[in-house]
Design an enzyme around this catalytic site. Structure first.
Site, mmCIF file in Angstrom:
data_model
loop_
_atom_site.group_PDB
_atom_site.id
_atom_site.type_symbol
_atom_site.label_atom_id
_atom_site.label_comp_id
_atom_site.label_asym_id
_atom_site.label_seq_id
_atom_site.Cartn_x
_atom_site.Cartn_y
_atom_site.Cartn_z
ATOM 1 N N CYS A 269 45.187 16.111 -19.377
ATOM 2 C CA CYS A 269 45.199 15.138 -20.236
ATOM 3 C C CYS A 269 46.955 15.094 -20.505
ATOM 4 C CB CYS A 269 44.442 15.033 -21.510
ATOM 5 S SG CYS A 269 44.328 16.764 -22.060
ATOM 6 N N ASP B 139 -7.504 -1.961 4.043
ATOM 7 C CA ASP B 139 -6.039 -1.695 4.525
ATOM 8 C C ASP B 139 -5.879 -1.545 6.063
ATOM 9 O OD1 ASP B 139 -5.857 -1.202 1.975
ATOM 10 O OD2 ASP B 139 -6.254 0.958 1.960
ATOM 11 N N GLY C 15 38.691 10.600 -23.277
ATOM 12 C CA GLY C 15 38.769 9.891 -21.889
ATOM 13 C C GLY C 15 39.590 8.914 -21.886
ATOM 14 N N GLY D 257 27.953 7.236 -18.766
ATOM 15 C CA GLY D 257 28.498 6.639 -19.990
ATOM 16 C C GLY D 257 28.135 5.527 -20.249
ATOM 17 N N PRO E 95 28.043 15.485 -21.535
ATOM 18 C CA PRO E 95 29.025 15.975 -20.683
ATOM 19 C C PRO E 95 29.286 14.661 -19.493
ATOM 20 C CG PRO E 95 26.770 16.739 -20.137
ATOM 21 C CD PRO E 95 26.731 15.964 -21.300
ATOM 22 N N HIS F 295 0.900 -1.182 0.030
ATOM 23 C CA HIS F 295 0.019 -0.061 0.114
ATOM 24 C C HIS F 295 1.041 1.267 0.039
ATOM 25 C CE1 HIS F 295 -3.753 2.265 0.668
ATOM 26 N NE2 HIS F 295 -2.980 3.143 1.470
#
Length: 902
Positions: free
Chosen positions: A707, A142, A650, A630, A598, A106
């Site tokens: 990098c 209930d 990457g 990704g 991104p 419920h």
């Protein structure tokens, strides 16, 4: 256990599948009859597994269980009944039949909100806490004993759908599975429900969902969101029934401007604004609804309420008919070969050229009191009928598209108010992800959440690719000439410059970049990149080629460079905006459309960039931005048959996977800028002060998240100790702290997982015997700060000599004086080849070393000196293809050869 499932819907299907995975035997599934010939998802799933499925239209008649139904059920021998979202009334003969009884899901915290519309009433009552209950079924509604409950926060603007999708569905499935596990283990509690605080509200139906305006704005907001999406809160206004969806409570007290909408019973008229329909409670406070359903069932943005007839053909006034005839005469003058200009006459198919576009624009200016059309207006309305409709809308002031409505996250940071979009950007609009899925992006300076960002799903990728494909094949982007395309990119660069402080602040907050560096490099070089490639738009040229002639005829052979189509751009987290710009600018200059993914941890500057593309006038669908994982978004882009190019920066590992996917999917073009372990060789005859300065920069620039960072320094023996001493002295001077502090020159690492990797990297270095001269630890303060680190005595076999850290870790090895070829051999003994460097004042030595270094970039007596005009890319497993410079355009172009015989 032997389980009978009694329920329906995707929720029931998921509970069924999970219980089977847990090893339980589902002996039968009881669900609702087919609707319009379509089976319930639970039934479909069970039938695939050859589990008996029963679709009883009813279980009892005149209050008594149907014997034949009870008999069919009992033949299954179930030990437990599991009821996920069961909408039928099940007789107690069924409920009590199994050994372990029956449990029911419920979606409220019982005993509150008993009944079938519990989620609606949780929101209507403005509950701050919501959740679900798994309880033991009894003969009440209930009211059975509670087995387990789980609660969640109810967000201020939650709807039935968002609350269900965010918590009640996924956690509810987990709760049902956990409840069965507790029963099997004999640990399931039976906690009697208290009647204190118990409520029961009836089923919420359309006729009961009319809005009562004589109450506070927050109560009206709760009523609307509590009925969104079913059955829909409604009112009577403007002579019809209007149903409202997408309510947001607004307590800022600022009354916006717009057209008024009288609503009977409301304390004040509503206001139709660009953000939606503003409504008022009897307390004077406001709420805003985004969408309105009209009486005929049509759903429109609330901001378009008084413009809902825009799509119909305009009825022209007598004065406008005179204007139309004057423009018809102008068309006739420009198209002398056309006997009579009719509504269907096409401007270009009738022989008009680009100069005639200018003539028509000038004719309109003369005939229409100086109204200035753009050339694109003519290209987008090429028939006379469409042109007149467009022109009259402009004269009436109805032509412009609504200003982009963006649900900003606003923050006062860095003495600025930054306004950050946080939704997906698809086909020119900011929209929620499928299922309203979101995630939090984290500020690395203190580890707190900046905001929630939409988390793209596969269906979102498909929509974005479809939008990009349509924009490429059918939109204005493929029709405008190259010079106009360049003009739009120049305008985009200007807008980025106007917003450079805001963009740099976003970069600092989202990625940890030092603000001054973000301003100069992250944002500054991005602006330069767009200006550089804007200039290339009308200079992408083919060639003519002499070939063997087909005597007595002759041949003309020439090449054309054409855009490849839809491109997927996957960018890293270290330079979020700059890496986006390096690829996107070249991609757009070449005439492509694109979908940008991104990095999941740094999405905000990409979304701000998307907003600026709209302001620059770049047509919808040309640029799409999808924050997300990704493994899902990047993978779908790589696999998608309509994507013709992937540009990726990457890791080498992911690059290999993308390359494989691109090959298998449709042999799409791919360019990869991958990992690096760039060597920097420093000879004794260098300018030592400069070598120290640039050596520091080669490693610690952008806190090592670079990098092309020098992954390993080779120092000639005779200067080794002096160099190390000077470097350590300089490292100690670095001010580490808040990247928005102008005195800071070393900020936090990008995210928690990366920080942990750096810690483990240093631990491995020490374990293998390298000398930790300085640093190597997390800084004890909030956020993801890591000490700038220096290792010496690093030998070639060590982990830190071979693997990239991507952080502020200087790895120093020594080599014997004069051993040029030996150090070159060691420098090249890597599968990476992105960048490299050499410091020496001997020109011959410098050129000899630069010839021998196996890397895409060689720096001599400098480092990190990249420029938008200089091609950038790696060798070996550092990838292939180029960013920047003319060479980058070739990554986004295809060459067509045309041979003509005459």
């Amino acid at each position: 256990m032997r389980i009978a499932i009694i329920g329906q819907s995707l929720f029931g299907q998921e509970v069924y599948s999970r219980l089977r995975k847990e090893g339980h035997q589902v002996v039968g599934v009881f669900t609702i009859p087919d609707k319009d010939g379509k089976a319930d998802p639970l039934a479909l799933e069970a039938e695939k597994d050859h589990v008996p499925v029963f679709k009883f239209p009813r279980w009892r008649a005149k209050g008594k269980a149907l014997p034949e139904v009870v008999e069919q059920y009992k033949c299954l021998g179930a030990q437990l009944n599991v009821l996920p979202f069961c909408s039928q009334f099940i007789p107690m003969e069924i409920i009590n039949a199994p050994e372990h009884g029956s449990i029911i899901y419920h979606p409220s915290l019982l005993p509150r909100h008993r009944g079938a519309s519990s989620i609606n009433w949780t929101l209507i009552h403005g509950d701050r806490k919501g959740g679900f209950t798994v309880f033991w079924a009894d003969d009440g509604l209930d009211t059975g004993d509670i087995l387990l409950q789980k609660e969640c926060e109810v967000l201020p603007d939650d709807t039935v759908s968002s609350l269900y999708n965010r918590f009640l569905f996924p956690e509810g499935v987990n709760g049902m599975v956990e409840a069965v596990r507790l029963i099997m283990e004999g640990k399931a509690p039976k906690i009697p429900q208290t009647e204190e605080g118990a409520t029961y509200e009836g089923i919420q139906k359309k006729e009961n969902a009319k809005i009562n305006w004589d109450q506070p704005a927050e109560a009206i907001h709760n009523w609307i969101r509590g009925n969104d999406k079913v059955p829909g809160a409604w009112t009577e206004a403007n002579g019809q029934t209007l149903t409202f969806f997408g309510s947001t409570f607004n307590d800022n007290g600022l009354v916006p401007e717009g057209d008024t909408l009288d609503i009977p019973g409301a304390s004040r008229p509503g206001i139709v604004t660009k953000a939606g329909l503003v409504l008022f409670g009897n307390d004077g406070k406001m709420l805003v609804v985004k969408n309105i359903q009209l009486e005929d069932g049509k759903m429109i943005p609330a901001s378009h309420f008084f413009k809902s007839a825009d799509s119909t053909t305009l009825e022209l006034t007598e004065e406008e008919l005179v204007t139309a005839e004057a423009i018809r005469d102008a068309w006739q003058r420009i198209l002398p070969n056309v006997a009579e200009v009719e509504s269907s006459t096409d401007f270009f198919k009738s022989g008009a050229a680009s100069v005639d576009v200018v003539r028509l624009v000038e004719e309109v200016k003369l005939q229409c009191d100086g109204l200035q059309l753009e050339n694109e207006d003519v290209y987008m309305a090429t028939t006379f009928g469409d042109f007149i409709q467009m022109l009259i809308r402009k004269l009436r002031g109805e032509d412009g598209e609504e200003e982009q409505v963006i649900d900003y996250v606003e923050k006062s940071i860095n003495n600025l108010t930054i306004r950050m979009p946080h939704q997906l950007f698809i086909n020119g609009k900011f929209v929620d992800a499928e299922g309203a899925k979101t995630y939090e992006t984290i500020n690395p300076t203190d580890g707190t959440a900046i905001c929630k960002v939409s988390l793209a799903q596969i269906s979102d990728v498909d929509q974005a690719v479809a939008a990009a494909k349509d924009a490429f094949e059918n939109g204005v982007w493929g029709k405008i000439n190259a010079r106009d395309r360049g003009r739009l990119l120049y305008k985009l660069a200007d807008l980025m410059e106007e917003h450079q402080e805001e963009l740099a602040t976003i970069e600092s907050v989202d990625s940890g970049a030092v603000y001054t560096l973000a301003l100069k490099t992250h944002v500054g070089m991005s602006i330069q990149t767009f200006r550089y490639f804007a200039g290339w738009c009308d200079k992408i040229q083919g060639t003519t080629i002499p070939i063997n002639q087909a005597r007595p005829n002759r041949n003309l052979t020439f090449t054309k460079k054409e855009p490849v189509g839809v491109c997927g751009i996957v960018i890293p987290w270290n330079y979020p905006l700059m890496m986006l710009s390096w690829k996107t600018a070249a991609c757009l200059a070449a005439g492509n459309t694109l979908v940008i993914k991104p990095a999941q941890v740094t999405p905000l500057s990409a979304l701000k960039f998307a907003e600026l593309t709209v302001k620059a006038g770049i047509p919808k669908g040309v640029v799409n931005v999808l924050p997300g994982s990704g493994s899902l978004v990047g993978q779908r882009l790589s696999d998608h048959p309509d994507v013709r190019k992937i540009g990726f920066t990457g890791s080498t590992e992911i690059g290999k996977h993308i390359m494989k996917s691109c090959a298998i999917s449709n042999v799409k073009k791919v360019s990869l800028e991958l990992g690096g372990k760039s060597p920097l060789i420093i000879f004794a005859d260098c300018d030592l002060s400069k070598a120290v300065q640039m050596g520091m920069s080669s490693v610690f620039f952008n806190k090592g998240e670079n990098c092309i960072a020098a992954g390993r320094l080779f120092l000639e023996d005779s200067i080794h100790d002096q160099f190390v001493q000077k470097v350590v002295g300089e490292v100690k001077k670095l001010k580490i702290g808040d990247p928005l502090d102008r005195a800071t020159n070393h900020g936090p690492q990008n995210h928690q997982a990366h920080l942990q990797k750096l810690i483990e990297y240093c631990e491995k270095g020490v374990k293998e015997g390298a000398t930790l001269v300085y640093g190597g630890k997390q800084i004890p303060r909030p956020g993801f700060f890591f000490e700038p680190t220096v290792f010496t005595n690093v030998e070639d076999h060590m982990f830190v000599a071979q693997e990239e850290s991507f952080g502020p870790i200087m790895i120093i090895s020594r080599f014997p004086d004069g051993d040029i070829d030996g150090v070159l051999q060691r420098a090249n003994a890597t599968e990476f080849g992105l960048a490299s460097g050499v410091f020496t004042q001997n020109v011959n030595k410098a050129l000899y070393v630069s010839d021998k270094l196996q890397a895409g970039t060689v720096f001599i007596n400098t480092y990190n000196k990249t420029d938008v005009a200089a091609p950038f890319g790696g060798f070996k497993q550092s990838g292939f293809g180029k960013d920047l410079g003319e060479a980058a355009l070739n990554e986004y172009l295809k060459i067509k050869t045309v041979t003509f015989e005459y």
